[in-house]
Design an enzyme around this catalytic site. Structure first.
Site, PDB file in Angstrom:
ATOM      1  N   TYR A   8      -2.204   6.880   4.841  1.00 39.45           N
ATOM      2  CA  TYR A   8      -2.709   5.577   4.394  1.00 39.45           C
ATOM      3  C   TYR A   8      -1.590   4.865   3.644  1.00 39.45           C
ATOM      4  O   TYR A   8      -0.841   5.483   2.870  1.00 39.45           O
ATOM      5  CB  TYR A   8      -3.902   5.743   3.458  1.00 39.45           C
ATOM      6  N   GLU A  12      -2.593  -3.700   4.559  1.00 43.59           N
ATOM      7  CA  GLU A  12      -3.191  -2.367   4.545  1.00 43.59           C
ATOM      8  C   GLU A  12      -3.076  -1.771   5.944  1.00 43.59           C
ATOM      9  O   GLU A  12      -3.524  -2.379   6.918  1.00 43.59           O
ATOM     10  CB  GLU A  12      -4.662  -2.413   4.126  1.00 43.59           C
TER      11      GLU A  12
END
Length: 403
Positions: free
Chosen positions: A125, A213
């Site tokens: 992530y 993101e």
């Protein structure tokens, strides 16, 4: 301003970030041709069909009409059209949409980068955003990619890392290497990750983004580092510097009332209450919403008419507020500094008369320049409008008309 995945990826690619390649389509009949073209360009034989909406959780979401997930695998060219039919044109319901979901107007046909038959790749992530408390940009990253980062933060916070970057000097080589090291990488994958991180931060900084993101960032079995997804939010205040990105705005993904308000120069955000708000100034709007809660109601919107609250703008604001069937009253709270209160009051009266009939009571609280004259105008108008001078008066009148 939010972007679709395919738009965000195109920006990332332009800054040298390796991405999962794909082709976006808005018609089922174009799906097979797009898949064939993708095969020619990448050699892929399997495909991932992804709904393009402004909401997360697409892979776990369901298309209301077909029951399909929002992200599905097509194992060969023969499955592409069927998978696209299961998503395109339907309403995808995810944890980040309302119960009706969002209509899918486009799908991305992407290469399958998980290499069928090979060992399971690693997923990470990574996001880039502004840390306002520290006055620095921050790269947030984790070895737990492909999962809800909120769940990771709650249950295994030790697996989330942060690297703060001084915007005056930008990301340094040692910082990119530190990130790759903390992700447990070595060799070619380590080199690829340092390049990925540096390019990602450069993209974020260069386009006036407020957030990037990537979940997941993929390490393939042959040590490539690829952005498999992308969520990009641009700072609306910087769009004038980037007209090519501003043109990517998809108004079909936004609340139509908010779009209409924006075109009229009104700052409007729809909420789930029963009292409409019309104010001048963001701070006063927040105070007004507090008044409404204090009076036993709930704000139905945030609406800032700005410094020019003339009859035309007030009438437009009325139209927008009254599109919400839940609105049972409207509270107008204006401070007369730049604009005189009596002009606002006259604007309210003129707008009311132009509209013919407003089906809900209106409470007008005017304070500042010519407030006395304004109250007289309202009181003598003969309309279903209640005037107030003090905040407490306005709160009491809201409570009275709601009871």
């Amino acid at each position: 301003m939010n972007l679709h995945e395919y738009q965000g990826k195109s920006i990332l690619k332009s800054f040298g970030v390796a991405i999962q390649e794909g082709i976006v389509v808005d018609k089922v009949e174009d799906a097979v041709a797009a898949a064939n073209k993708l095969t020619e360009e990448t050699g892929t034989g399997w495909y991932v069909v992804k709904a393009q909406i402004h909401a997360g959780g697409r892979g776990k979401g369901k298309v209301e009409e077909t029951g399909s997930n929002g992200v599905v695998l097509a194992k060969g060219i023969g499955e592409v059209e069927e998978k696209v039919k299961g998503i395109l044109g339907g309403h995808l319901v995810t944890a980040q949409t309302n119960g009706k979901g969002k209509k899918v107007n486009k799908v991305l046909i992407a290469q399958d980068v998980y290499y069928p038959g090979e060992s399971q790749p690693e997923e990470f992530y990574m996001s880039v955003l502004l840390d306002r408390e520290n006055g620095r940009n921050v790269i947030v990253y984790s070895t737990e990619g492909g999962m809800d980062i909120e769940h990771v933060a709650e249950h295994t916070p030790d697996k989330i890392y942060k690297e703060f970057i001084d915007p005056r000097v930008g990301i340094q080589g040692f910082q990119a290497r530190k990130i790759a090291f903390n992700l447990g990488l070595s060799g070619e994958a380590f080199k690829q990750m340092t390049k990925f991180v540096t390019s990602l931060y450069t993209a974020y900084d260069s386009i006036d983004a407020s957030m990037f993101e990537i979940n997941p960032v993929l390490k393939t079995s042959d040590n490539k580092i690829i952005a498999v997804d992308s969520k990009v939010t641009l700072d609306g205040n910087g769009l004038f510097r980037h007209p090519n990105y501003a043109a990517m705005r998809d108004t079909t993904e936004e609340d139509p009332t908010e779009v209409e308000a924006g075109e009229a120069g009104l700052n409007f955000v729809k909420l789930d209450g029963n009292v409409g708000c019309m104010v001048n100034g963001a701070g006063l709007a927040m105070a007004t919403m507090d008044i409404i809660k204090y009076s036993g109601g709930n704000p139905a919107n945030f609406l800032d008419v700005g410094g020019t609250a003339n009859a035309e703008r007030v009438e437009k604001a009325f139209h927008i507020i009254l599109k919400d069937p839940n609105v049972k009253a409207i509270l107008i709270n204006i401070f007369g500094g730049i604009v005189r209160c009596d002009r606002v009051a006259q604007g309210v009266v003129d707008a009311y008369k132009n509209m013919g009939n407003i089906p809900v009571p209106i409470i007008v609280r005017l304070q500042g320049t010519n407030a006395v004259e304004a109250k007289k105008l309202i009181d003598e108008s003969g309309l279903n409008v209640h005037s107030a001078v003090l905040l407490q008066e306005a709160a009491d009148k809201v409570k009275e008309v709601l009871s």
